[in-house]
Design a protein around this motif. Structure first.
Motif, PDB file in Angstrom:
ATOM      1  N   SER A  90       0.907  -1.222  -0.030  1.00 51.81           N
ATOM      2  CA  SER A  90       0.053   0.014  -0.181  1.00 51.81           C
ATOM      3  C   SER A  90       0.957   1.355  -0.073  1.00 51.81           C
ATOM      4  O   SER A  90       0.364   2.459  -0.263  1.00 51.81           O
ATOM      5  CB  SER A  90      -1.021   0.027   1.334  1.00 51.81           C
ATOM      6  OG  SER A  90      -0.183   0.160   2.470  1.00 51.81           O
ATOM      7  N   GLY A  91       1.913   1.210   0.474  1.00 50.10           N
ATOM      8  CA  GLY A  91       2.834   2.507   0.236  1.00 50.10           C
ATOM      9  C   GLY A  91       3.852   2.541  -0.992  1.00 50.10           C
ATOM     10  O   GLY A  91       4.360   3.353  -1.293  1.00 50.10           O
ATOM     11  N   PHE A  92       3.600   1.673  -1.932  1.00 52.97           N
ATOM     12  CA  PHE A  92       4.081   1.795  -3.527  1.00 52.97           C
ATOM     13  C   PHE A  92       5.673   1.776  -3.328  1.00 52.97           C
ATOM     14  O   PHE A  92       6.068   2.387  -3.998  1.00 52.97           O
ATOM     15  CB  PHE A  92       3.368   3.001  -4.081  1.00 52.97           C
ATOM     16  CG  PHE A  92       2.134   2.783  -4.347  1.00 52.97           C
ATOM     17  CD1 PHE A  92       1.635   2.293  -5.644  1.00 52.97           C
ATOM     18  CD2 PHE A  92       1.191   3.152  -3.618  1.00 52.97           C
ATOM     19  CE1 PHE A  92       0.383   2.052  -5.951  1.00 52.97           C
ATOM     20  CE2 PHE A  92      -0.209   2.878  -3.940  1.00 52.97           C
ATOM     21  CZ  PHE A  92      -0.555   2.259  -5.072  1.00 52.97           C
ATOM     22  N   LEU A  93       6.065   0.902  -2.375  1.00 52.94           N
ATOM     23  CA  LEU A  93       7.515   0.846  -2.297  1.00 52.94           C
ATOM     24  C   LEU A  93       7.911  -0.313  -3.177  1.00 52.94           C
ATOM     25  O   LEU A  93       9.159  -0.443  -3.881  1.00 52.94           O
ATOM     26  CB  LEU A  93       7.946   0.453  -0.761  1.00 52.94           C
ATOM     27  CG  LEU A  93       7.631   1.733  -0.005  1.00 52.94           C
ATOM     28  CD1 LEU A  93       8.184   1.122   1.559  1.00 52.94           C
ATOM     29  CD2 LEU A  93       8.423   2.898  -0.110  1.00 52.94           C
ATOM     30  N   ARG A  94       7.059  -1.325  -3.486  1.00 51.64           N
ATOM     31  CA  ARG A  94       7.551  -2.675  -4.470  1.00 51.64           C
ATOM     32  C   ARG A  94       6.476  -2.686  -5.572  1.00 51.64           C
ATOM     33  O   ARG A  94       5.692  -3.115  -5.671  1.00 51.64           O
ATOM     34  CB  ARG A  94       7.130  -4.038  -3.434  1.00 51.64           C
ATOM     35  CG  ARG A  94       7.964  -4.070  -2.433  1.00 51.64           C
ATOM     36  CD  ARG A  94       8.105  -5.554  -1.564  1.00 51.64           C
ATOM     37  NE  ARG A  94       6.799  -5.972  -1.296  1.00 51.64           N
ATOM     38  CZ  ARG A  94       6.045  -5.518  -0.127  1.00 51.64           C
ATOM     39  NH1 ARG A  94       6.760  -4.734   0.766  1.00 51.64           N
ATOM     40  NH2 ARG A  94       4.966  -5.988   0.058  1.00 51.64           N
ATOM     41  N   MET A  95       7.126  -1.789  -6.472  1.00 50.54           N
ATOM     42  CA  MET A  95       6.368  -1.511  -7.669  1.00 50.54           C
ATOM     43  C   MET A  95       6.434  -2.829  -8.641  1.00 50.54           C
ATOM     44  O   MET A  95       7.299  -3.475  -8.728  1.00 50.54           O
ATOM     45  CB  MET A  95       6.949  -0.550  -8.357  1.00 50.54           C
ATOM     46  CG  MET A  95       7.191   1.006  -7.822  1.00 50.54           C
ATOM     47  SD  MET A  95       5.270   1.339  -7.470  1.00 50.54           S
ATOM     48  CE  MET A  95       4.755   1.620  -9.121  1.00 50.54           C
ATOM     49  N   ALA A  96       5.099  -3.101  -8.998  1.00 50.92           N
ATOM     50  CA  ALA A  96       4.907  -4.334  -9.914  1.00 50.92           C
ATOM     51  C   ALA A  96       4.555  -3.700 -11.249  1.00 50.92           C
ATOM     52  O   ALA A  96       5.056  -4.514 -12.313  1.00 50.92           O
ATOM     53  CB  ALA A  96       3.826  -5.023  -9.668  1.00 50.92           C
ATOM     54  N   ALA A  97       4.278  -2.809 -11.762  1.00 46.56           N
ATOM     55  CA  ALA A  97       3.758  -2.448 -13.043  1.00 46.56           C
ATOM     56  C   ALA A  97       3.530  -0.646 -12.883  1.00 46.56           C
ATOM     57  O   ALA A  97       3.084  -0.287 -11.828  1.00 46.56           O
ATOM     58  CB  ALA A  97       2.727  -2.891 -13.714  1.00 46.56           C
ATOM     59  N   ARG A  98       3.867  -0.117 -13.997  1.00 47.91           N
ATOM     60  CA  ARG A  98       3.672   1.484 -14.095  1.00 47.91           C
ATOM     61  C   ARG A  98       3.523   1.893 -15.467  1.00 47.91           C
ATOM     62  O   ARG A  98       3.959   1.177 -16.463  1.00 47.91           O
ATOM     63  CB  ARG A  98       4.399   2.270 -13.436  1.00 47.91           C
ATOM     64  CG  ARG A  98       5.953   1.991 -13.847  1.00 47.91           C
ATOM     65  CD  ARG A  98       6.851   3.034 -13.160  1.00 47.91           C
ATOM     66  NE  ARG A  98       6.894   3.403 -11.685  1.00 47.91           N
ATOM     67  CZ  ARG A  98       7.627   3.560 -11.079  1.00 47.91           C
ATOM     68  NH1 ARG A  98       8.774   3.424 -11.212  1.00 47.91           N
ATOM     69  NH2 ARG A  98       7.322   3.836  -9.623  1.00 47.91           N
ATOM     70  N   GLY A  99       2.952   2.659 -15.921  1.00 38.66           N
ATOM     71  CA  GLY A  99       2.863   3.280 -17.116  1.00 38.66           C
ATOM     72  C   GLY A  99       2.046   4.728 -17.524  1.00 38.66           C
ATOM     73  O   GLY A  99       1.502   5.294 -16.222  1.00 38.66           O
ATOM     74  N   SER A 100       1.660   4.970 -18.547  1.00 37.23           N
ATOM     75  CA  SER A 100       0.793   6.284 -18.677  1.00 37.23           C
ATOM     76  C   SER A 100      -0.233   6.119 -19.771  1.00 37.23           C
ATOM     77  O   SER A 100       0.028   5.174 -20.484  1.00 37.23           O
ATOM     78  CB  SER A 100       1.785   7.531 -18.911  1.00 37.23           C
ATOM     79  OG  SER A 100       2.289   7.317 -20.099  1.00 37.23           O
ATOM     80  N   VAL A 101      -1.114   6.805 -20.158  1.00 34.99           N
ATOM     81  CA  VAL A 101      -2.366   6.831 -21.067  1.00 34.99           C
ATOM     82  C   VAL A 101      -2.909   7.961 -21.187  1.00 34.99           C
ATOM     83  O   VAL A 101      -2.924   8.730 -20.212  1.00 34.99           O
ATOM     84  CB  VAL A 101      -3.451   5.820 -20.468  1.00 34.99           C
ATOM     85  CG1 VAL A 101      -3.981   6.254 -19.228  1.00 34.99           C
ATOM     86  CG2 VAL A 101      -4.312   5.314 -21.319  1.00 34.99           C
ATOM     87  N   ARG A 102      -3.163   8.304 -22.329  1.00 38.55           N
ATOM     88  CA  ARG A 102      -4.024   9.650 -22.490  1.00 38.55           C
ATOM     89  C   ARG A 102      -5.446   9.257 -22.514  1.00 38.55           C
ATOM     90  O   ARG A 102      -5.752   8.303 -22.904  1.00 38.55           O
ATOM     91  CB  ARG A 102      -3.272  10.084 -23.959  1.00 38.55           C
ATOM     92  CG  ARG A 102      -1.999  10.573 -24.053  1.00 38.55           C
ATOM     93  CD  ARG A 102      -1.778  11.927 -23.631  1.00 38.55           C
ATOM     94  NE  ARG A 102      -2.214  12.976 -24.268  1.00 38.55           N
ATOM     95  CZ  ARG A 102      -2.139  14.123 -24.174  1.00 38.55           C
ATOM     96  NH1 ARG A 102      -1.517  14.541 -22.546  1.00 38.55           N
ATOM     97  NH2 ARG A 102      -2.581  15.286 -24.786  1.00 38.55           N
ATOM     98  N   THR A 103      -6.194  10.381 -22.096  1.00 37.35           N
ATOM     99  CA  THR A 103      -7.897  10.401 -22.454  1.00 37.35           C
ATOM    100  C   THR A 103      -8.038  11.842 -22.611  1.00 37.35           C
ATOM    101  O   THR A 103      -7.417  12.685 -22.358  1.00 37.35           O
ATOM    102  CB  THR A 103      -8.255   9.742 -20.995  1.00 37.35           C
ATOM    103  OG1 THR A 103      -9.540   9.530 -21.042  1.00 37.35           O
ATOM    104  CG2 THR A 103      -8.066  10.835 -19.587  1.00 37.35           C
ATOM    105  N   GLY A 104      -9.546  11.909 -22.956  1.00 39.35           N
ATOM    106  CA  GLY A 104      -9.754  13.204 -23.396  1.00 39.35           C
ATOM    107  C   GLY A 104     -11.512  12.931 -23.414  1.00 39.35           C
ATOM    108  O   GLY A 104     -12.053  12.259 -22.806  1.00 39.35           O
ATOM    109  N   SER A 105     -11.960  13.893 -24.179  1.00 30.30           N
ATOM    110  CA  SER A 105     -13.476  14.143 -24.193  1.00 30.30           C
ATOM    111  C   SER A 105     -14.159  13.309 -25.070  1.00 30.30           C
ATOM    112  O   SER A 105     -15.279  12.772 -24.953  1.00 30.30           O
ATOM    113  CB  SER A 105     -13.965  15.471 -24.612  1.00 30.30           C
ATOM    114  OG  SER A 105     -13.236  15.833 -25.914  1.00 30.30           O
ATOM    115  N   ALA A 106     -13.496  12.330 -26.019  1.00 29.00           N
ATOM    116  CA  ALA A 106     -13.831  11.274 -26.675  1.00 29.00           C
ATOM    117  C   ALA A 106     -14.301  10.331 -26.046  1.00 29.00           C
ATOM    118  O   ALA A 106     -15.381   9.494 -26.434  1.00 29.00           O
ATOM    119  CB  ALA A 106     -12.939  11.058 -27.896  1.00 29.00           C
TER     120      ALA A 106
END
Length: 548
Positions: A90-106
């Motif tokens: 829960s403290g996000f010390l042992r990261m398993a995955a991460r990334g980014s994504v774009r979103t918008g009004s569509a």
């Protein structure tokens, strides 16, 4: 790894303000969920959710509000990059995955991501970050590895949550448990009606937004957004992954492939457009592996213990029978599932290597005869509850599998002829609790001793029940009606026409057990919860038996 409780989940994220972000629909609900001070979560006002867990992945969902004007259903607002993180703590010390994504009004600024490479049967924490704002933290769990030995599966089972008819206390009690692997939502996650059209004994506890029946894409988006501001629903979504399907009210009442009882062609646009808009909003706002070009019927496995097959009984169905000039209810030309989904369902029964075959079944499959002893008022009230109509003076549950008996016969014959065991239909829709044997032939049951499956039906979260329709006190007039139904249908072992609440299903190799919990008062935020009944299906029996 000890589970977080509801309060910890809602308060676990350190939230930084988005400058200039104003209210969205339902701010009064979301404002209380954001932080210990009660300030709204700027940027992430609709919570987080997860769903459709597989052994190596799970779908994660949120909605970001990047500017004051970019409210749900508005169709405006800039595109924004949203980062996501998945961790083993829960403290996000042992990261398993991460990334980014774009979103918008569509896509109405909603976000859906599917991190891969996760470990089977493992708890994970996740969150989203955009422009300095951090979402609440959610907790989820992947499914066990394929074929793995699993000692127990425990899930919440819910259906029929009408915002206008009360508060979602059922979701709060499920969120607070901390022992669920998944929540099964069997449909009517939201309702299409305008304020004053369908509520609690004709009292609007809290009005729908927008204040019209939803018929357009903007309407459906705003209504989804309103439901996602409920504190108790947010808490449950952030605590447990969901597996969902839709019933009719995600579109319109008594929907079928070419229309709906609650749709007027022309005045409310075309049905094809309305259904497309409702499905688009559903795909955007629900934590489900579904996009409008695909289909929502799908299957999940929990090791060697159980599979869960989620049905879509609205998109492909023929129109409900309504008069004696309709094609015969038993005609093979009429379908509830459609040919492709039926083939998929029957193949799943035969090919699945799991012990228990659980069917997420939006409408009831057990055949139900109406008792001849009911008064006209009782017949009308039960008919309203069960979605029935009268043909030649005989009531039929035409919106359920009773109205599509050729399709039901195909399922029952397949189970019987192939000696398939441990099949249980898990059902919503009819705002009442049932435990039933599914007989091979209801006319000769129980003398032939043939039950091919069991069916367990959960009550509504808030939607009106028989006592509400009759205008009587709970557990008074309805009791005699229940006894009459059980007398006319000996395969119906348990029936509760009055209660609101939720169910908890526990599956083990030896038995499957359903516990029904009832709420003291759906119109009170302080509603209490109590266990009202428990029934089980012992392995290999295809029959329900009472525990409590």
């Amino acid at each position: 790894m000890s589970p977080l409780n509801r309060r910890d989940l809602l308060r676990s994220a350190g939230v930084l303000a988005f400058a200039g972000v104003a209210t969205t629909t339902g701010r009064s609900e979301a404002a209380q969920a954001a932080s210990p001070t009660g300030a709204a979560v700027p940027g992430f006002q609709h919570g987080v959710a997860s769903g459709d867990p597989l052994p190596s992945s799970v779908l994660l969902w949120t909605r970001v509000t990047p500017t004051t004007e970019a409210v749900p259903g508005s169709g405006i607002g800039p595109d924004v990059t949203v980062r996501w993180e998945v961790a083993e703590d829960s403290g996000f010390l042992r990261m398993a995955a991460r990334g980014s994504v774009r979103t918008g009004s569509a896509r109405d600024h909603t976000v859906k991501v599917v991190p891969g490479g996760l470990r089977p049967g493992t708890a994970y924490w996740y969150r989203f970050i955009a422009a300095g704002a951090t979402s609440p933290t959610g907790r989820t769990r992947t499914a066990p590895a394929a074929g793995a030995a699993v000692d127990r599966l425990r899930m919440g089972v819910v259906s029929c949550a009408n915002w206008q008819a009360g508060y979602f206390s059922a979701y709060r009690y499920l969120a607070d448990r901390g022992d669920l692997d998944v929540v099964l939502h069997l449909g009517d996650y939201l309702y299409e009606y305008a304020p004053g059209e369908y509520q609690a004994r004709d009292i609007v506890v809290r009005p729908h937004d927008p204040a019209v029946e939803m018929t357009t894409l903007s309407h459906y988006r705003r209504r989804h957004a309103q439901y996602k501001t409920d504190l108790d629903l947010q808490a449950l979504h952030s605590a447990v992954p969901f597996v969902v399907t839709w019933d009719d009210h995600e579109f319109a009442n008594d929907a079928w492939s070419g229309g709906a009882e609650n749709h007027t062609e022309g005045a409310e646009g075309t049905w094809s457009a309305r259904r497309a808009w409702s499905q688009q909003a559903y795909a955007e706002w629900m934590p489900v592996r579904f996009e409008p070009a695909g289909h929502i019927y799908r299957r999940f496995e929990y090791g060697s213990l159980a599979s869960i097959s989620m049905l879509d009984l609205r998109t492909y169905r023929s129109q409900q029978a309504s008069s004696v000039v309709d094609p015969a209810i038993a005609s093979p030309a009429r379908t509830l599932t459609g040919d492709a989904q039926m083939a998929w369902l029957l193949d799943g029964f035969s090919s699945q290597k799991t012990q228990w075959k659980l069917i997420g079944n939006p409408v009831m499959i057990t055949p139900v005869r109406f008792p001849s002893t009911l008064s006209a008022q009782e017949i009308g009230a039960v008919g309203q509850l069960l979605g029935s109509t009268t043909i030649d003076g005989v009531p039929y549950n035409v919106d359920q599998w009773d109205g599509y008996s050729a399709d039901r016969s195909r399922v029952i014959s397949h189970l019987r002829d192939n000696a398939i065991t441990d099949t249980v239909f898990l059902t919503g829709d009819i705002h009442s609790g049932w435990a039933c044997d599914v007989p091979a032939d209801p006319l000769t049951y129980p003398s032939n001793g043939a039950s091919v499956a069991a069916e367990l039906v959960c009550t509504s979260v808030t939607s009106d029940n028989l006592d509400d329709i009759l205008g009587t006190q709970p557990r008074t007039a309805s009791v005699a009606v229940e006894e009459a139904f059980k007398g006319a249908n000996p395969h119906v072992k348990h029936l509760d026409f009055d209660s609101h609440g939720f169910s908890v299903l526990e599956v083990t190799p030896g038995a499957l057990r359903m516990d029904w919990y009832v709420l003291s008062e759906r119109t009170s935020r302080a509603a209490t919860s109590a266990l009202s009944a428990s029934w089980q299906v012992a392995a290999g029996t295809q029959s329900v038996s009472r525990i409590l």
